[in-house]
Scaffold this active site. Structure first.
Site, PDB file in Angstrom:
ATOM      1  N   ASP A 183       6.794  10.802 -33.813  1.00 16.68           N
ATOM      2  CA  ASP A 183       5.620  10.069 -33.323  1.00 16.68           C
ATOM      3  C   ASP A 183       5.310  10.531 -31.902  1.00 16.68           C
ATOM      4  O   ASP A 183       6.138  11.181 -31.267  1.00 16.68           O
ATOM      5  CB  ASP A 183       5.911   8.558 -33.353  1.00 16.68           C
ATOM      6  CG  ASP A 183       4.636   7.734 -33.556  1.00 16.68           C
ATOM      7  OD1 ASP A 183       3.533   8.304 -33.502  1.00 16.68           O
ATOM      8  OD2 ASP A 183       4.747   6.516 -33.758  1.00 16.68           O
ATOM      9  N   ARG A 204      -0.640  -2.994 -38.242  1.00 14.79           N
ATOM     10  CA  ARG A 204      -0.166  -3.701 -37.050  1.00 14.79           C
ATOM     11  C   ARG A 204      -0.428  -5.193 -37.191  1.00 14.79           C
ATOM     12  O   ARG A 204      -1.552  -5.611 -37.408  1.00 14.79           O
ATOM     13  CB  ARG A 204      -0.840  -3.119 -35.794  1.00 14.79           C
ATOM     14  CG  ARG A 204      -0.242  -3.639 -34.518  1.00 14.79           C
ATOM     15  CD  ARG A 204      -0.612  -2.796 -33.312  1.00 14.79           C
ATOM     16  NE  ARG A 204       0.226  -1.609 -33.113  1.00 14.79           N
ATOM     17  CZ  ARG A 204       1.486  -1.652 -32.667  1.00 14.79           C
ATOM     18  NH1 ARG A 204       2.054  -2.800 -32.394  1.00 14.79           N
ATOM     19  NH2 ARG A 204       2.168  -0.547 -32.509  1.00 14.79           N
ATOM     20  N   THR A 216       7.541  -0.105 -27.677  1.00 15.08           N
ATOM     21  CA  THR A 216       8.477  -1.217 -27.929  1.00 15.08           C
ATOM     22  C   THR A 216       9.529  -0.836 -28.968  1.00 15.08           C
ATOM     23  O   THR A 216      10.503  -1.548 -29.163  1.00 15.08           O
ATOM     24  CB  THR A 216       7.730  -2.445 -28.466  1.00 15.08           C
ATOM     25  OG1 THR A 216       7.156  -2.110 -29.742  1.00 15.08           O
ATOM     26  CG2 THR A 216       6.629  -2.893 -27.524  1.00 15.08           C
ATOM     27  N   GLU A 274       0.847  -1.211   0.000  1.00 15.26           N
ATOM     28  CA  GLU A 274       0.000   0.000   0.000  1.00 15.26           C
ATOM     29  C   GLU A 274       0.874   1.249   0.000  1.00 15.26           C
ATOM     30  O   GLU A 274       1.965   1.250   0.545  1.00 15.26           O
ATOM     31  CB  GLU A 274      -0.888   0.009   1.255  1.00 15.26           C
ATOM     32  CG  GLU A 274      -2.000  -1.012   1.210  1.00 15.26           C
ATOM     33  CD  GLU A 274      -2.862  -0.977   2.472  1.00 15.26           C
ATOM     34  OE1 GLU A 274      -2.651  -0.092   3.322  1.00 15.26           O
ATOM     35  OE2 GLU A 274      -3.728  -1.858   2.595  1.00 15.26           O
ATOM     36  N   LYS A 332       0.901   2.240 -41.869  1.00 10.98           N
ATOM     37  CA  LYS A 332       1.341   1.173 -40.968  1.00 10.98           C
ATOM     38  C   LYS A 332       0.234   0.157 -40.751  1.00 10.98           C
ATOM     39  O   LYS A 332      -0.904   0.515 -40.501  1.00 10.98           O
ATOM     40  CB  LYS A 332       1.732   1.793 -39.618  1.00 10.98           C
ATOM     41  CG  LYS A 332       2.101   0.786 -38.553  1.00 10.98           C
ATOM     42  CD  LYS A 332       2.598   1.459 -37.274  1.00 10.98           C
ATOM     43  CE  LYS A 332       1.463   1.973 -36.407  1.00 10.98           C
ATOM     44  NZ  LYS A 332       1.924   2.487 -35.116  1.00 10.98           N
TER      45      LYS A 332
HETATM   46  C1  R5P Z   1       0.450   4.285 -32.290  1.00 15.75           C
HETATM   47  O1  R5P Z   1      -0.576   4.559 -32.857  1.00 15.75           O
HETATM   48  C2  R5P Z   1       1.362   5.299 -31.686  1.00 15.75           C
HETATM   49  O2  R5P Z   1       1.238   6.546 -32.281  1.00 15.75           O
HETATM   50  C3  R5P Z   1       2.792   4.820 -31.713  1.00 15.75           C
HETATM   51  O3  R5P Z   1       3.187   4.672 -33.068  1.00 15.75           O
HETATM   52  C4  R5P Z   1       2.921   3.513 -31.000  1.00 15.75           C
HETATM   53  O4  R5P Z   1       2.376   3.594 -29.704  1.00 15.75           O
HETATM   54  C5  R5P Z   1       4.371   3.105 -30.917  1.00 15.75           C
HETATM   55  O5  R5P Z   1       4.424   1.842 -30.335  1.00 15.75           O
HETATM   56  P1  R5P Z   1       5.657   0.889 -30.543  1.00 15.75           P
HETATM   57  O6  R5P Z   1       6.888   1.677 -30.205  1.00 15.75           O
HETATM   58  O7  R5P Z   1       5.413  -0.239 -29.590  1.00 15.75           O
HETATM   59  O8  R5P Z   1       5.641   0.434 -31.958  1.00 15.75           O
END
Ligand code: R5P
Length: 294
Positions: free
Chosen positions: A221, A197, A226, A38, A195
């Protein structure tokens, strides 16, 4: 009513810098964890009637930092604070703003509701991950402002990196707004990639019609988490003959081996802001946050 600044454990240094910018006192806060996990919070000083600003980013351990935030705000209000402003530079849980599958929690709704319930009077955040929400009033009933770090990032790039008329690239459509802003400030062009995913750690990047050969590039960005998005983007641009590639973001979340991945892909350098303390947080956001408070 003069302001007092309180730093949560995720953003103590940023709170110190905001306090300095505003010439406002930083209150001493005792934050500790009991053996059972806590949290204990105590804010020192006379809190009666104060205009308090609580600075707390929600990175890496968002649940813990949220709990601290709730305890701090309620402690302030219960002790007589007149107004509490929450500065949440990196706002976690923003991505779950929609029920993608039946039964899922609408995390953003729950978090914003709790932030209001504990007594926050207004909120400032930075480049919040708002892909489906176009207005902060759809998230909060209290006044809420989504600031941007892009002008600070662009200034840093202009002043510190010797790039030849760089092309600014947004890795996806959402990033177009930031790429455009940076390009305008740097007096150069921008473009956006597409992009797809594939999984939580894998993305596939395809380019629009864009000439990157022999050009310096800045990829912009909101978040590097990651590093998968940026690494793939760099690989794509390198194959097309790009020269120096700088990766820039507002929030350097940097989980797993994000930086290793990005440098292995061929980044010249990677930069982020102080919304999250990290090895690449070279762009100071304290001035922009302090200015928003005045
Ligand atoms: C996604 O829509 C965000 O704008 C970033 O591109 C994303 O969160 C980046 O994540 P990562 O580094 O895991 O690819």
């Amino acid at each position: 009513m003069s302001k007092v600044i309180i730093g949560g454990s995720s953003s103590y240094v940023l709170a110190v810098k905001i306090a300095r910018e505003l010439n406002a006192p930083l209150l001493t806060t005792e934050i500790k964890k009991f053996p059972d996990g806590e949290k204990y919070i105590r804010i020192e000083g006379d809190l009666n009637g104060v205009d308090a600003v609580v600075v707390q980013s929600m990175y890496l351990n968002p649940d813990e930092y949220l709990m601290e935030y709730f305890l701090m705000v309620e402690a302030l209000k219960d002790s007589g604070a007149k107004k509490v402003t929450g500065i949440i530079p990196y706002f976690a849980y923003a991505r779950q703003d929609k029920r993608f599958n039946p039964g899922e929690a609408l995390s953003l709704k729950t978090v914003s509701k709790l932030i209001e319930t504990v007594g926050t009077d207004q909120i400032f955040t930075v480049d919040m991950h708002l892909h489906r929400v176009d207005d902060m009033r759809k998230i909060f009933k209290i006044p809420a402002k989504n600031l941007t770090a892009i002008p600070d990032i662009a200034s840093y790039i202009g002043a510190n990196l010797s790039l030849q008329k760089p092309l600014i690239i947004g890795p996806d459509e959402e990033a177009e707004q930031w790429a455009k802003l940076a390009a305008e400030q740097l007096g150069t062009e921008y473009d956006v990639l597409e992009k797809k995913r594939l999984s939580s750690t894998e993305v596939e990047i395809t380019t629009r019609e864009i000439e990157v050969k022999n050009r310096d590039i800045v990829i912009i960005d909101d978040i590097i988490s990651t590093g998968g998005t940026i690494a793939k983007t760099i690989e794509t641009l390198k194959k097309k003959g790009a020269k120096k590639i700088v990766a820039a973001c507002t929030h350097p979340v940097l989980v797993d081996n994000a930086l290793k991945k990005i440098y292995t892909a061929g980044a010249y350098t990677v930069i982020g802001t102080t919304t999250i303390p990290s090895p690449i947080s070279v762009v100071e956001i304290a001035g922009t946050l302090a200015k928003a408070l005045t």
